[in-house]
Design a protein around this motif. Structure first.
Motif, short mmCIF file in Angstrom:
data_model
loop_
_atom_site.label_atom_id
_atom_site.label_comp_id
_atom_site.label_asym_id
_atom_site.label_seq_id
_atom_site.Cartn_x
_atom_site.Cartn_y
_atom_site.Cartn_z
N SER A 190 0.82 -1.21 0.00
CA SER A 190 0.00 0.00 0.00
C SER A 190 0.85 1.26 0.00
O SER A 190 0.43 2.31 -0.47
CB SER A 190 -0.93 0.00 1.21
N ASN A 191 2.09 1.17 0.54
CA ASN A 191 2.96 2.35 0.54
C ASN A 191 3.29 2.81 -0.87
O ASN A 191 3.43 4.01 -1.13
CB ASN A 191 4.26 2.04 1.29
N ILE A 192 3.41 1.86 -1.79
CA ILE A 192 3.69 2.22 -3.18
C ILE A 192 2.49 2.98 -3.75
O ILE A 192 2.64 4.04 -4.37
CB ILE A 192 3.97 0.96 -4.02
N LYS A 193 1.31 2.45 -3.53
CA LYS A 193 0.10 3.08 -4.05
C LYS A 193 -0.08 4.48 -3.46
O LYS A 193 -0.45 5.42 -4.16
CB LYS A 193 -1.12 2.22 -3.72
N ASN A 194 0.19 4.62 -2.17
CA ASN A 194 -0.05 5.90 -1.49
C ASN A 194 0.90 7.00 -1.93
O ASN A 194 0.59 8.18 -1.83
CB ASN A 194 0.05 5.71 0.03
N THR A 195 2.08 6.62 -2.41
CA THR A 195 3.07 7.64 -2.80
C THR A 195 3.23 7.77 -4.31
O THR A 195 3.91 8.67 -4.78
CB THR A 195 4.44 7.31 -2.18
N PHE A 196 2.60 6.87 -5.06
CA PHE A 196 2.72 6.91 -6.52
C PHE A 196 1.89 8.06 -7.09
O PHE A 196 0.77 8.31 -6.66
CB PHE A 196 2.24 5.59 -7.13
N HIS A 197 2.47 8.77 -8.06
CA HIS A 197 1.75 9.87 -8.72
C HIS A 197 1.81 9.68 -10.23
O HIS A 197 2.89 9.61 -10.81
CB HIS A 197 2.38 11.21 -8.35
N ASN A 198 0.63 9.58 -10.83
CA ASN A 198 0.54 9.45 -12.29
C ASN A 198 0.60 10.84 -12.91
O ASN A 198 -0.30 11.65 -12.73
CB ASN A 198 -0.76 8.75 -12.68
#
Length: 620
Positions: free
Chosen positions: A223-231
């Motif tokens: 979830s940390n990847i999803k929370n910090t990922f920016h498209n």
């Protein structure tokens, strides 16, 4: 107090053989020792770097000599779990250890290792050595058993005079540990202590999500990847969230009984926006890797060499995949003895490799390509917008210059009493300024931004267009200076989403630059029936651009093209086969060289050009 006896339950020669060869990297050793602390239900692990020692200390349950726990520890290579009942700790953690050799990891770093432990206040301590004289190990006096951070429970492994050194900064140590040991949380922290400075790792790498341009998530384990990922490009789907991948497998358990198991792959795989600046030191672990974990412990750091095809885009790939079936206690152990890889013939490993190679890796590379294209399109759009703004500003400034100068000169002449009207003077002055405005030298930046060459053709004549394009690039013309709408390299095509005629109008008509594009016309019987080609011919005539003609078969170019000049002729038969004579080959090369001279690029020699052209077309 009766002195404890520490007897090693293994042939002492094994230590001499295994010690220096078991692990090849200090961080693999640390990972083993941290895993032991995790299995001991520690909440804190302290990695302490001293001048002549490296200490790994934890606040786990410790080991009691009187209860036989120290004796159990000294049974090297004793299987620590055989079934699901003994696969979890008291805190319900999945045990990482299995083979019983991880305790020897520290001997890969030091010839002598002190092991000190305390359980409910009961202390024990002994020295592991690569060269023990007997199975009875040297004990550590009770008053010498001391700890840096713990009090009533825990264990300390002290590596004396280590052969491998840790990085000098906590940041570097942290960066490398997070790559190989992701089981970090508020409940299990790693403290890095160098001198008086202490840094705490209590979460996984939060920065990596921000550095990814694309990502595929399998389940919610990351979830940390999803929370910090920016498209960065909302029109492109660069974040894919899916359920864990499940494969049914028929496997034999430790007793040889065959039954079906579910192999479940969780985790994530991503692609960096850029690889610059991540691998700060040569001794760091690589940044592009796909690691395999089981029970949160790394089993193999990088399977990219196995699943990849050495493609350029693979250098951007990074991922962490979790497959707990690899460590299911009732199944045979598939880890290599040094815990740095898995047995390649195990069906579980084979299935994961197939999945990553055939599906995950191609999918993330496709996402990386989509990101690169979106970024390129955006940059091109911004470049065009900037050029348009500069041209608008320049046109406005020139008009203001003309008006202001005309008015000032006219007023000055009238003040001298010549009897000429202001309108007449302004008209004469403005005409003179208009006629000489190119001499002002105000447009070098705008001129530099312009495309220099345009290959006009019909879609059915692309094969000849490709040859012309290839020869231009071969002669040092940058692809970004060429407009070729059928080009296989997108840098020379019309930017995606832009109307072709609007785009061409910017270069043919609307630009205030006096440097006109040079047009290379490819003409054939297809030209007269192609509306686009006819529009391009008309535009070039209106704007009086220079051009060269490359003609196919017996078609005769007509006005407004320069039909009086000699054009190059290429033959094409009914099967689409292209040929030309030696004379036309020489003429073709001559035209390419002349174009390069006009647009300002140094061309190759005639010999080199003819050799290159003969590799692209049949010379008869």
């Amino acid at each position: 107090m009766e002195e404890n006896i520490y007897e090693l339950d293994i042939d002492v020669r094994i230590l001499e053989l295994l010690g220096p060869n078991l692990y090849t990297n200090i961080y693999y050793v640390l990972a083993e020792l941290i895993a032991n602390a995790y299995d001991a239900d520690a909440h804190n692990v302290y990695i302490i770097s001293d001048k002549d020692k490296i200490i790994v200390e934890d606040d786990g349950k410790g080991m009691s000599y009187s209860k036989g726990e120290v004796g159990k520890y000294l049974k090297v290579a004793a299987i620590s779990r055989n079934n699901e009942e003994d696969s979890k700790t008291a805190l319900n953690r999945l045990k990482m250890g299995r083979k019983g050799v991880g305790k020897l990891a520290a001997l890969s770093v030091s010839e002598e290792v002190q092991v000190m432990t305390i359980s409910d206040g009961e202390k024990s301590g002994f020295v592991l050595s690569r060269h023990p004289q007997s199975k009875n190990l040297q004990g550590i006096p009770y008053d010498k058993i001391c700890f840096k951070k713990i009090e009533s429970n825990g264990t300390a492994i002290v590596m004396l005079n280590p052969q491998y050194k840790l990085h000098k900064t906590q940041t570097a140590i942290k960066r490398n540990l997070l790559k190989i040991f992701p089981a970090i949380s508020k409940d299990f922290k790693i403290h890095i202590i160098i001198g008086s400075k202490e840094d705490v790792i209590d979460s996984v790498d939060k920065e990596i999500g921000r550095e990814l341009c694309a990502c595929i998530l399998l389940g919610n384990k990351s979830s940390n990847i999803k929370n910090t990922f920016h498209n960065e490009y909302s029109n492109v789907d660069l974040l894919v969230e899916s359920q864990p991948k499940k494969f049914p497998l028929m496997l034999k358990d430790n007793q040889g009984a065959e039954k079906q198991y579910d192999l479940i792959v969780e985790g994530w795989i991503g692609a960096y926006k850029s690889t610059r600046g991540r691998k700060l030191e040569s001794s760091d672990f690589p940044d592009n890797f796909i690691s395999l974990y089981a029970h949160n412990k790394m089993g193999e750091f990088n399977i990219l060499p196995v699943v990849g095809a050495n493609r350029l885009n693979e250098s951007y790939v990074v991922g962490q995949l979790f497959v707990d079936l690899f460590e299911l206690s009732e199944l045979p152990d598939m880890a290599l003895s040094n815990r740095q890889g898995y047995k390649s013939d195990d069906p579980r490993y084979i299935k994961v490799i197939e999945y990553v190679k055939d599906e995950l890796l191609p999918n993330i590379i496709a996402k990386r390509v989509a990101f690169a294209k979106a970024k390129k399109d955006q940059n091109e759009k911004e470049k065009i917008n900037k050029q348009e703004e500069e041209e608008r500003t320049f046109r406005f400034n020139v008009n203001e210059f003309r008006k202001s100068t005309s008015a000032q000169v006219a007023q000055a002449i009238i003040n001298k009493g010549t009897g000429v009207s202001e309108e007449e003077v302004m008209f004469a002055v403005e005409n003179a300024i208009n006629a000489n405005s190119n001499m002002l030298g105000l447009k070098p930046h705008i001129d530099q931004q312009k495309k220099k060459l345009f290959i006009s053709h019909t879609r059915r004549d692309k094969s000849i267009g490709d040859i012309v394009y290839n020869m231009l690039v071969f002669n040092n013309v940058p692809p970004e200076d060429i407009i070729y709408t059928s080009c296989d390299d997108e840098v020379s095509r019309i930017p995606q989403g832009m109307n072709i005629y609007e785009y061409l109008r910017k270069f043919f008509v609307d630009s205030v630059s006096d440097k006109k594009m040079y047009v290379l016309f490819i003409t054939s019987d297809n030209t007269k029936t192609a509306w686009g080609a006819m529009v391009e011919i008309g535009a070039s005539w209106i704007t009086r651009v220079d051009h060269k003609i490359f003609n196919i078969n017996s078609f005769r170019p007509e006005h407004p093209l320069n039909d009086e000049a000699m054009w190059n002729t290429i033959r094409r038969d009914g099967d689409g086969r292209l040929t030309m004579t030696e004379l036309n080959c020489d003429d073709f090369c001559s035209k390419i060289e002349q174009v390069c001279d006009v647009v300002g690029y140094p061309h190759k020699t005639r010999k080199d050009n003819k050799a290159q052209l003969s590799s692209l077309i049949i010379i008869e």
